[in-house]
Motif scaffolding. Structure first.
Motif, PDB file in Angstrom:
ATOM      1  N   THR A 101      -6.990  -4.204   5.490  1.00 33.46           N
ATOM      2  CA  THR A 101      -5.798  -4.930   5.032  1.00 33.46           C
ATOM      3  C   THR A 101      -4.967  -3.996   4.162  1.00 33.46           C
ATOM      4  O   THR A 101      -5.470  -3.446   3.179  1.00 33.46           O
ATOM      5  N   VAL A 102      -3.719  -3.781   4.540  1.00 34.98           N
ATOM      6  CA  VAL A 102      -2.850  -2.835   3.837  1.00 34.98           C
ATOM      7  C   VAL A 102      -1.529  -3.509   3.509  1.00 34.98           C
ATOM      8  O   VAL A 102      -1.106  -4.463   4.162  1.00 34.98           O
ATOM      9  N   ARG A 103      -0.879  -2.985   2.460  1.00 36.17           N
ATOM     10  CA  ARG A 103       0.486  -3.386   2.141  1.00 36.17           C
ATOM     11  C   ARG A 103       1.306  -2.118   1.934  1.00 36.17           C
ATOM     12  O   ARG A 103       0.795  -1.059   1.570  1.00 36.17           O
ATOM     13  N   THR A 104       2.601  -2.234   2.167  1.00 42.37           N
ATOM     14  CA  THR A 104       3.489  -1.083   2.105  1.00 42.37           C
ATOM     15  C   THR A 104       3.732  -0.664   0.662  1.00 42.37           C
ATOM     16  O   THR A 104       3.939  -1.504  -0.214  1.00 42.37           O
ATOM     17  N   LYS A 105       3.740   0.645   0.433  1.00 47.06           N
ATOM     18  CA  LYS A 105       4.139   1.204  -0.854  1.00 47.06           C
ATOM     19  C   LYS A 105       5.549   1.761  -0.695  1.00 47.06           C
ATOM     20  O   LYS A 105       5.747   2.785  -0.039  1.00 47.06           O
ATOM     21  N   MET A 106       6.535   1.071  -1.279  1.00 41.46           N
ATOM     22  CA  MET A 106       7.923   1.439  -1.079  1.00 41.46           C
ATOM     23  C   MET A 106       8.232   2.820  -1.642  1.00 41.46           C
ATOM     24  O   MET A 106       9.069   3.552  -1.109  1.00 41.46           O
ATOM     25  N   GLU A 107       7.550   3.205  -2.724  1.00 39.55           N
ATOM     26  CA  GLU A 107       7.866   4.482  -3.363  1.00 39.55           C
ATOM     27  C   GLU A 107       7.423   5.675  -2.535  1.00 39.55           C
ATOM     28  O   GLU A 107       7.939   6.782  -2.699  1.00 39.55           O
ATOM     29  N   THR A 108       6.447   5.504  -1.640  1.00 44.46           N
ATOM     30  CA  THR A 108       5.972   6.614  -0.812  1.00 44.46           C
ATOM     31  C   THR A 108       6.205   6.363   0.669  1.00 44.46           C
ATOM     32  O   THR A 108       5.593   7.025   1.507  1.00 44.46           O
ATOM     33  N   LEU A 109       7.078   5.394   0.973  1.00 48.32           N
ATOM     34  CA  LEU A 109       7.321   5.092   2.379  1.00 48.32           C
ATOM     35  C   LEU A 109       7.963   6.270   3.089  1.00 48.32           C
ATOM     36  O   LEU A 109       7.657   6.555   4.247  1.00 48.32           O
ATOM     37  N   ILE A 110       8.860   6.973   2.390  1.00 46.01           N
ATOM     38  CA  ILE A 110       9.476   8.167   2.974  1.00 46.01           C
ATOM     39  C   ILE A 110       8.562   9.350   2.684  1.00 46.01           C
ATOM     40  O   ILE A 110       8.285   9.672   1.532  1.00 46.01           O
ATOM     41  N   GLY A 111       8.107  10.005   3.710  1.00 42.83           N
ATOM     42  CA  GLY A 111       7.234  11.164   3.554  1.00 42.83           C
ATOM     43  C   GLY A 111       5.764  10.821   3.489  1.00 42.83           C
ATOM     44  O   GLY A 111       4.922  11.728   3.527  1.00 42.83           O
ATOM     45  N   GLY A 112       5.416   9.535   3.395  1.00 43.61           N
ATOM     46  CA  GLY A 112       4.014   9.142   3.354  1.00 43.61           C
ATOM     47  C   GLY A 112       3.403   9.076   4.745  1.00 43.61           C
ATOM     48  O   GLY A 112       4.102   8.875   5.741  1.00 43.61           O
ATOM     49  N   ALA A 113       2.089   9.262   4.810  1.00 41.04           N
ATOM     50  CA  ALA A 113       1.391   9.224   6.097  1.00 41.04           C
ATOM     51  C   ALA A 113       1.418   7.810   6.673  1.00 41.04           C
ATOM     52  O   ALA A 113       1.476   6.820   5.943  1.00 41.04           O
ATOM     53  N   THR A 114       1.374   7.728   7.983  1.00 37.84           N
ATOM     54  CA  THR A 114       1.475   6.450   8.680  1.00 37.84           C
ATOM     55  C   THR A 114       0.108   5.783   8.773  1.00 37.84           C
ATOM     56  O   THR A 114      -0.900   6.299   8.292  1.00 37.84           O
ATOM     57  N   GLU A 115       0.077   4.611   9.422  1.00 40.80           N
ATOM     58  CA  GLU A 115      -1.166   3.853   9.495  1.00 40.80           C
ATOM     59  C   GLU A 115      -2.214   4.544  10.359  1.00 40.80           C
ATOM     60  O   GLU A 115      -3.408   4.293  10.197  1.00 40.80           O
ATOM     61  N   GLU A 116      -1.796   5.450  11.276  1.00 37.88           N
ATOM     62  CA  GLU A 116      -2.782   6.203  12.044  1.00 37.88           C
ATOM     63  C   GLU A 116      -3.656   7.050  11.119  1.00 37.88           C
ATOM     64  O   GLU A 116      -4.866   7.187  11.327  1.00 37.88           O
ATOM     65  N   THR A 117      -3.030   7.623  10.074  1.00 41.85           N
ATOM     66  CA  THR A 117      -3.791   8.410   9.108  1.00 41.85           C
ATOM     67  C   THR A 117      -4.746   7.521   8.323  1.00 41.85           C
ATOM     68  O   THR A 117      -5.895   7.906   8.053  1.00 41.85           O
ATOM     69  N   VAL A 118      -4.297   6.331   7.948  1.00 45.88           N
ATOM     70  CA  VAL A 118      -5.164   5.405   7.219  1.00 45.88           C
ATOM     71  C   VAL A 118      -6.371   5.034   8.076  1.00 45.88           C
ATOM     72  O   VAL A 118      -7.517   5.018   7.594  1.00 45.88           O
TER      73      VAL A 118
END
Length: 329
Positions: free
Chosen positions: A181-198
Motif C-alpha cells: 500500500t503506497v501513497r504519493t509523495k508530492m515533494e519527490t514526484l518529479i525525479g522520484g523512482a516509479t512504482e516499478e522500483t518500489v
C-alpha cells in the motif's frame, strides 16, 4: 482649387468633413465591437458573472495565439469558484494558464488537481502542479493517490510471475505474494523512482528476509516479521511513493531445494569418484602391460646372452685359452 469649384462637394466645409470621417471611424469601431461581442461576448459575460478576471482583449489575444479560449475561461472560473484564492496568491493568472496550454500541458487536469489538493489540505502550488504535468506525470492521479493510497501487487502480475520464490537457511523454498500500500509523495514526484522500483525493492527485501531466517517454519509462524523487516529498510527512499504497509497475501511451501542440491552434489561426487577409480584402474592396467613388456624384454636379453656363450667357447678353444680336464678314473 477653391472649395466653390468642387461642384456638389463645394458646399462641404473642413469641419463637416472631419465629422464625417469621425462618424465613419465610430461606425467601424462599433461594428468591430459588435463582432467581438458576438464572438466573445458569451465567454466574457460568463467570466464576468463568475468573478473571473478575463478581459475581452485577452480573449482576442488567445484567438490570435491559437489558444482554446473556452478552456482557459472554464479553468479560470473553476479556480475562482473553488475558492483557491486571489491571483496574486495562487499565481493562477490568465497569462500563466495560456503559457501552460501552449507548452502542451493539461490545464484542466492541473486546476482539478489544485482543487483536490486544497480540499485534502495538501501543500501543492500551481508551479508544482504545472511542473508535474509537464514532466509527463498525471498530477490529478498523484493527488488522488496521496489522498487515497493505492495497493500494488508484488510481484507485478504484468511480469508474468504470480509468486516470489525465496529459500530459508534450511533449504526449503517459500513462495510469497505480497500487497504493498503506497501513497504519493508530492515533494519527490518529479525525479522520484516509479512504482516499478518500489515493487523491485520490496521483492528484494522479502527474499532477503526469508533467506536470513533459520528455518521456513519461522516464516510460516510469523509472516508479519517479513513485513516489519522490509518496512524498516526504508525502501521508499528517493521514490515518488511512501510505503504505508506491506501485507503478505499468500505464502506456500515449495520444494526442499537444500536436499535436492545435496542429492545433486552427492551424485556429482559419486560420478567424480567413479571417474577417478576408472582412471586408477586404467593406470594399473597400463602399468601391468608395461611390466609384461619389461619381462619379455628381459627374457629376450637372456636368450641373446645364452646365444653368445657357444661363440665365446669356440673362440677360446681356437685361441688355446680353454683347457679341457679329463676326468681320471
Amino acid at each position: 482649387m477653391a472649395w466653390h469649384e468642387l461642384g456638389v462637394f463645394g458646399q462641404l466645409t473642413p469641419a463637416w468633413l472631419v465629422s464625417v470621417v469621425l462618424a465613419v471611424i465610430g461606425i467601424g469601431l462599433l461594428l468591430i465591437l459588435l463582432i467581438l461581442a458576438l464572438i466573445y461576448g458569451s465567454l466574457w459575460f460568463q467570466a464576468f458573472m463568475s468573478s473571473a478576471r478575463v478581459s475581452i482583449w485577452s480573449l482576442v489575444g488567445m484567438s490570435l495565439r491559437q489558444v482554446n479560449a473556452a478552456l482557459i475561461v472554464k479553468a479560470k472560473i473553476m479556480s475562482v469558484q473553488a475558492g483557491l484564492g486571489p491571483e496574486r496568491q495562487t499565481g493562477i493568472t490568465t497569462r500563466r494558464l495560456e503559457a501552460h496550454y501552449l507548452a502542451g500541458g493539461n490545464v484542466m487536469n492541473v486546476i482539478m488537481a489544485l482543487i483536490a489538493a486544497q480540499r485534502a489540505q495538501l501543500p501543492l502550488t500551481f508551479d508544482q502542479a504545472a511542473a508535474i504535468d509537464l514532466a509527463g506525470r498525471d498530477v490529478l492521479d498523484a493527488v488522488r493517490t496521496s489522498v487515497y493510497p493505492k495497493v500494488i501487487d508484488c510481484p507485478d502480475p504484468r511480469s508474468g510471475r504470480t509468486m516470489l520464490s525465496a529459500i530459508a537457511k534450511n533449504g526449503v523454498e517459500l513462495k510469497v505474494r505480497a500487497r504493498v500500500t503506497v501513497r504519493t509523495k508530492m515533494e519527490t514526484l518529479i525525479g522520484g523512482a516509479t512504482e516499478e522500483t518500489v515493487i523491485a525493492r520490496v521483492g528484494e527485501g522479502i527474499i532477503t528476509s526469508i533467506g536470513s531466517s533459520e528455518t521456513h517454519l519461522q516464516v510460516l509462524e510469523n509472516p508479519d516479521l517479513i513485513s516489519k523487516a522490509v518496512l524498516n529498510r526504508g525502501l521508499d527512499h528517493a521514490t515518488a511513493f511512501q510505503i504505508v504497509s506491506i501485507d503478505i497475501a499468500d505464502i506456500d511451501v515449495g520444494q526442499n531445494i537444500g536436499a535436492r542440491l545435496q542429492a545433486d552434489q552427492a551424485e556429482a561426487d559419486t560420478r567424480v569418484a567413479r571417474a577417478k577409480a576408472e582412471e586408477r584402474r586404467a593406470m594399473a592396467m597400463a602399468r601391468a602391460q608395461e611390466m609384461k613388456a619389461a619381462v619379455a624384454y628381459n627374457r629376450a636379453q637372456v636368450v641373446l646372452a645364452e646365444a653368445e656363450v657357444p661363440k665365446a667357447m669356440s673362440k677360446a678353444i681356437r685361441e688355446g685359452r680353454l683347457e679341457v680336464f679329463a676326468s681320471r678314473n
